[in-house]
Design an enzyme around this catalytic site. Structure first.
Site, PDB file in Angstrom:
ATOM      1  N   SER A 235     -22.119 116.486   6.876  1.00  0.00           N
ATOM      2  CA  SER A 235     -22.387 117.927   7.772  1.00  0.00           C
ATOM      3  C   SER A 235     -22.326 118.910   6.645  1.00  0.00           C
ATOM      4  O   SER A 235     -21.908 119.270   5.942  1.00  0.00           O
ATOM      5  CB  SER A 235     -21.760 117.754   8.729  1.00  0.00           C
TER       6      SER A 235
ATOM      7  N   TYR B  15     -12.896 120.977   9.015  1.00  0.00           N
ATOM      8  CA  TYR B  15     -13.795 120.350   9.456  1.00  0.00           C
ATOM      9  C   TYR B  15     -14.872 119.767   8.283  1.00  0.00           C
ATOM     10  O   TYR B  15     -14.464 118.977   8.208  1.00  0.00           O
ATOM     11  CB  TYR B  15     -14.653 120.432  10.677  1.00  0.00           C
TER      12      TYR B  15
ATOM     13  N   LYS C   9     -14.990 115.972   6.234  1.00  0.00           N
ATOM     14  CA  LYS C   9     -16.183 115.586   5.978  1.00  0.00           C
ATOM     15  C   LYS C   9     -16.735 115.799   3.991  1.00  0.00           C
ATOM     16  O   LYS C   9     -16.944 114.562   3.326  1.00  0.00           O
ATOM     17  CB  LYS C   9     -17.861 116.603   6.285  1.00  0.00           C
TER      18      LYS C   9
END
Length: 319
Positions: free
Chosen positions: A126, A149, A153
């Protein structure tokens, strides 16, 4: 060819599955068996498709499910706990975003140890890995994630490179931008307002946007990202000098430009329907995206939406 998709019942996973049903060609080969993993599935699959309903965060269940499958030729790892939900549920996010990724990579290693071929491993990373953005982003921009998050990633990218270096997987990590237009159900995506804006204005309904009209972001239509995932499965990393982590080409635009494009495509008075009510946090996270240069991915044949109108048309077809 045996293809495995994690997160297969999700927004992106469903669209990818439709392109990879048994008998579908991909990179000179044919999909013979398709295995889908997710927490649950809304409907039964067709012939040649196996659905595995399980908790990706349950390492024991995941290892058991993988042990029962034939060797994997191609794996699309899409499953994740996204931004807002990952911030609220640390343990769950760690198990799904970190532990499950490690387990899937170890499956590739075990295949090689047993004398099999390393699977092609396409990892959905991402743009959240970048965190606070500089004046311009290119292939050499450092990753400094500001949310769990994005940090998860980034760890996945490092593992993809390491397992590929050792010959245990043939990995490709794609830094995916916003994907439009997501369904209206809430999944913890802080960027959901982008999809809502397109959907509401296209239907001629008023919409309150949590950014200023000049806020800039990056996004792609769902059909565009599906094509990029399929391209990732078949391109030669030698085209990127062996670089396996790629930021995908996408469009950069202001929110007012997106609203106007929706109006042009769908014939609605979008300028009159939208009300701008900037939220400082949303604006900071999604409204200050600088120019983006993706030379490596461009050279490897990855393509963005042709223009903003094409993005809007693709977004609503996919919705």
């Amino acid at each position: 060819m045996h293809v495995l998709i994690t997160g297969a019942a999700g927004f992106l996973g469903r669209a990818l599955t439709q392109r990879l049903m048994p008998g579908s060609p991909l990179g000179g080969r044919t999909v013979g068996q398709l295995t889908l993993m997710d927490q649950a599935f809304a409907r039964a699959a067709g012939e040649g498709v196996r659905q595995l309903a399980l908790d990706m965060g349950d390492a024991t269940a995941l290892r058991a499910a993988l042990a029962e499958r034939p060797p994997i030729d191609l794996l699309f790892h899409l499953a994740s706990i996204p931004g807002g939900t990952a911030e609220q549920h640390h343990e769950l996010a760690r198990r799904v975003n970190l532990d499950a990724t490690q387990t899937l990579l170890e499956q590739g290693r075990q295949q090689v140890v047993r004398g099999g071929a390393a699977p092609v491993f396409v990892f959905a990373s991402s743009i959240a890995v970048f965190g606070t953005l500089p004046a311009e982003v290119d292939d050499d921009t450092p990753a400094r994630p500001q949310l769990s998050y994005g940090a998860h990633k980034l760890v996945g990218e490092v593992l993809i490179n390491d397992f590929s270096r050792r010959g245990w997987v043939d990995g490709r990590a794609l830094r995916i931008p916003g994907v439009l237009a997501r369904p209206p159900e809430r999944t913890g995506q802080l960027s959901a307002f982008l999809s809502d804006l397109i959907r509401e204005l296209a239907a001629g309904r008023p919409f309150v946007c949590p950014t200023s009209p000049g806020a800039t972001t990056w996004a792609s239509s769902l059909p565009c990202v599906v094509e990029q995932l399929l391209h990732a499965a078949r391109f030669d990393p030698a085209l990127t000098g062996g670089e396996r982590v790629l930021t995908l080409p996408t469009l950069r635009f202001a929110m007012a430009e997106l609203a106007q494009a929706v109006g042009r495509v769908h014939g609605t008075p979008a300028d009159d329907l939208v009300r701008w009510a900037p939220d400082a946090r949303i604006e900071a996270l999604f409204g200050r995206f600088p120019p983006l240069r993706t030379a490596r991915a461009d050279a490897a044949g990855f393509r963005r939406d042709a223009d903003l109108e094409a993005l809007v048309r693709g977004a609503l077809v996919s919705a």
